[in-house]
Every structure is written in C-alpha cells, then in structure tokens.
Design an enzyme around this catalytic site. Sequence first.
Site, PDB file in Angstrom:
ATOM      1  N   LYS A  43     100.588  15.473   7.815  1.00  0.00           N
ATOM      2  CA  LYS A  43     100.358  16.843   7.364  1.00  0.00           C
ATOM      3  C   LYS A  43      99.616  17.276   8.689  1.00  0.00           C
ATOM      4  CE  LYS A  43      98.414  19.375   3.403  1.00  0.00           C
ATOM      5  NZ  LYS A  43      97.988  19.377   2.363  1.00  0.00           N
TER       6      LYS A  43
ATOM      7  N   SER B 157     100.064  21.916  -1.369  1.00  0.00           N
ATOM      8  CA  SER B 157     100.122  22.252  -0.069  1.00  0.00           C
ATOM      9  C   SER B 157     100.779  21.315   0.897  1.00  0.00           C
ATOM     10  CB  SER B 157      98.794  22.659   0.422  1.00  0.00           C
ATOM     11  OG  SER B 157      97.849  21.589   0.542  1.00  0.00           O
TER      12      SER B 157
ATOM     13  N   SER C 207      97.633  18.743  -4.278  1.00  0.00           N
ATOM     14  CA  SER C 207      98.448  18.949  -3.135  1.00  0.00           C
ATOM     15  C   SER C 207      99.372  17.871  -2.638  1.00  0.00           C
ATOM     16  CB  SER C 207      97.579  19.598  -2.015  1.00  0.00           C
ATOM     17  OG  SER C 207      97.126  20.644  -2.357  1.00  0.00           O
TER      18      SER C 207
END
Length: 487
Positions: A79, A154, A178
Amino acid sequence: MFNMSALELSAAIKDKKLSVTETVSAYIDLIKKTDSQFNAFLPVSRESFFLRAHPGSGDTIKTCGETLSPLAGVPIAVKDNISTEGIETTCASKMLGGYTPVYNAAVIEKLEQAGMIVIGKTNMDEFAMGGSSETSAFGSVRNPWDTSRVAGGSSGGSAAAITSGEAPLALGSDTGGSIRQPCAFCGVTGIKPTYGAVSRYGLIAYASSLDQIGPIGQNINDCAALLSIISGPDYKDSTCVIEKSFTFNEQNTGLEGVKIGLPRNYFADGIEEDVKLAVLAAAKEFETAGAIIEDFDMPLMDYLIPAYYIIACAEASSNLSRYDGLKYGYRSNNAKTLSELFQLSRSEGFGMEVKRRIMLGSFVLSSGYYDAYYKKALQTRALIKDAYNRLFTRFDMILSPVAPTTAYKLNENVDDPIKMYMGDIYTVSINLAGVPAAALPCGFDKKGLPIGFQLIGDAFSEGKLVNAARVYQSRTDHHTKKPGAVK
C-alpha cells in the site's frame, strides 16, 4: 504460477521449478498488461523494482540465509502509505507527488530480510481517508468482480491486486476497517492485527492510535505466514509492544468447545438480506464444526461511529499539519505571502475528503469544543474497550459482518459522506479497542458480488483467529473463487 498460493509459489521457487527472476517478471508483466482495468497499482517501474530484487548478483532467494522464510522469493504489493526507500510513496495524494523516502518502513525491511520482493505500490484512498478507494488523486480502484463497482477502502488497491491475480500477497493498513472492508468487497482474506503487534515505523500516519499494518492474501495460511514475518518488536516504534513475532501452528486444532459470540443487533436494521444470510450461514458452519454459538447484544452501537470519526479526524488534523508547502510536500505556485503559501498549498494539495476530515478534527480540538466532543469521544473509547474486555470473558471470539452491504457502484455514495461513514459500523470498534480481527469471504449476493465476515478476538489472540479461519476455509471454498476474467 498465477493459480498458486503464496506458500505454494515459494515452495516452487525453493524446489527450482521457478526462479525469482521469472516469477517477478511474470507478475510485473501481468500488472502492465491488465491493471488498466482495475487501477489497483500506481505506476510500476520495472527497473526500480528489479534493482530492489537484485541488489547484487544472483536471485534474492540465494541470499536469504540458511533457513529460508516460508515466503522467500514471493512478490508482494505494498500500500502506498508505507515508505519504500528510493521508490515514490504518495499516499495517493497530490500533496506527496514526487516524494521519495530515504528509508524503508520497518515492515519493508522485514519483508526483504525474509526474501520477499516488493513489486509495486498499490492505489488507495488519499491518506487512507475513505471507504471506497475513490478519493485517490490517481483515480478510483475498480473491483475485479465488477469494474463498475468500488473495491472498498482504503486498502482497495491491495485487495484488488489479490483478486485480479496481479500479486500473490499484499500489505494494507487498517484504521477503521481499511483492510477488512476491501477484503469483503473483493472476496479475499485479510488480518487486522492487534494494535502494537506490527511496527508502524515508516507508515505515513492517518490516526496514530488506530493505524495498523496487516496482510491481505488469497487464504488465511498465506496471511498468517506474512503476519509472522512483519510482526514483532521494533525499538523505533514505542507503541509496538509485542515481545516476539507471531508463530502459528501449521495445522488447525479444531473448534470443539470454542465459544463464538454473534451480535444480534448487527443483523437488525441496515444490513442487506444477502449479507445477513451469508454471515449467519458462516456461523452455522462454525457450529457444525463444533463451536458453540451464542447471541448477544453489542453494547454502545449508537456511539461507535461518532467516537471513531471524532478521534480519527482529530489525530488526522494533527498528523497532516506538517504538510504546509514549506517543509515538504506540494507547494502552490500562486502564493505571494507566507500565509497564502500555507493556505493555497493545503487547499490545492489535499482532496475534498481529506480537507473535510482535517476541518472536523480541527473543530473538535478547538477551544470550547475539546471537552464537548474530543474528551467525550476518548471516554467513550474507554467504555468500548471495557465492553470488549467483558465480552472476551464470555467468548473466545466474536463473529460479525464486515460491512452492511456488498460493493456499491462507483460514484454512488461519494457525495454522501454520512452514508459512507455508516458503512464502517461493524469495523471501527475493533480499532478503537485495539483488538485483532480476520476477514474472510463467505459467499456471494444475488448480483454475484462477494460477501465477507470477520472473526474478532482479544488482544494478541491472532493464533485463535487463524486456527478458526483455517477450520472454516478447510470446510468451504469461497476463498478459492475468482472473477471470470482472472480464473
């Protein structure tokens, strides 16, 4: 290769059926070929990642030491809020465009020591603020099951990368769901570890008391193997309190006599019928496997979302104050005074959702409102943690939905922040309490979209959660399903 689990892929590399070079090449080629459909990755630089994979001569697998990691040689996606030395790390924000860290996050160091190869940075909600991966400055992530729908957020890029087969493993971060919500929307497996189990050094902060890095993979065995690598103490992070890395038994030990709580008020209002039925069917599967299922009412439900967003936004307003156009980050070319430099750089550099949360956080921390909002939210957080402590004297773990719906259409909720925030109703309490949770797929709705559930445990009970998840995945095949385009 692309049909192998991460553990199988590493075994094939160790047996010399595959080489690290051809494995990394194949995944990078696949990303370049297919990712325009999903936008799961930010631009991939083949050369920079190959330099990381081959800092010297020979395959990385040969330099891992005598005892090879169970994931040695495996490519991994990361990420884009996790710092990677020499590789741009933007948090999917215009504010950090062009920012290249001069150091690795602690988890990156551990991955490379274990012989894993970072092959790309995944798209995400800007600064991890969002639940759909639509707030990225680089465009929305699209769900591989239906590219007209969101992948969740996210960590949507990391989950979509696993679902599409573009990476065998990925790292995400979880502040209020997330990791777990994208796993549910994309039909993959993930673990939100106990707060303090994985170092946050090098994780660009959203809300420091809530953020936690965790694994996303095809199945629980891959996730457990990755968690055993990235967990463990780190003197550079004072909140990382675990004394040693997790180790997980290779075989499950059954569920006879394990007590699992089922929060009945999670299944009352606001949950889609297909989601409700699939999660209850998962509970029935655990009962068939020998677990004892008992209903209860989750306390403080009306206060979970308000407490979470007050605390998270307050911490975000503080953490993001450093991005002022002066120290580093985006700098406006339109400013004529120092005051304009601050105002225009932040106004132009941040997206709307980030600005909304900064403003909310600044408001609840301001004079006259601190006691009325922020202090009360902290008191509520203490009550939530205490409620979980009491629940875990009754139950070994709790089973609940991850989200009240399946993946919704792109742009469907983007202009309705309250509706978006309410999608976190089942996930935020885990972060407020600092406890672990594992998200697993458990079926599909009538539209063919994945449904997920989560197992929630007491602090540092990841071993129990992994064992229960293994039992479930040994009895079901939901985690083996892939979208038609990537079978």
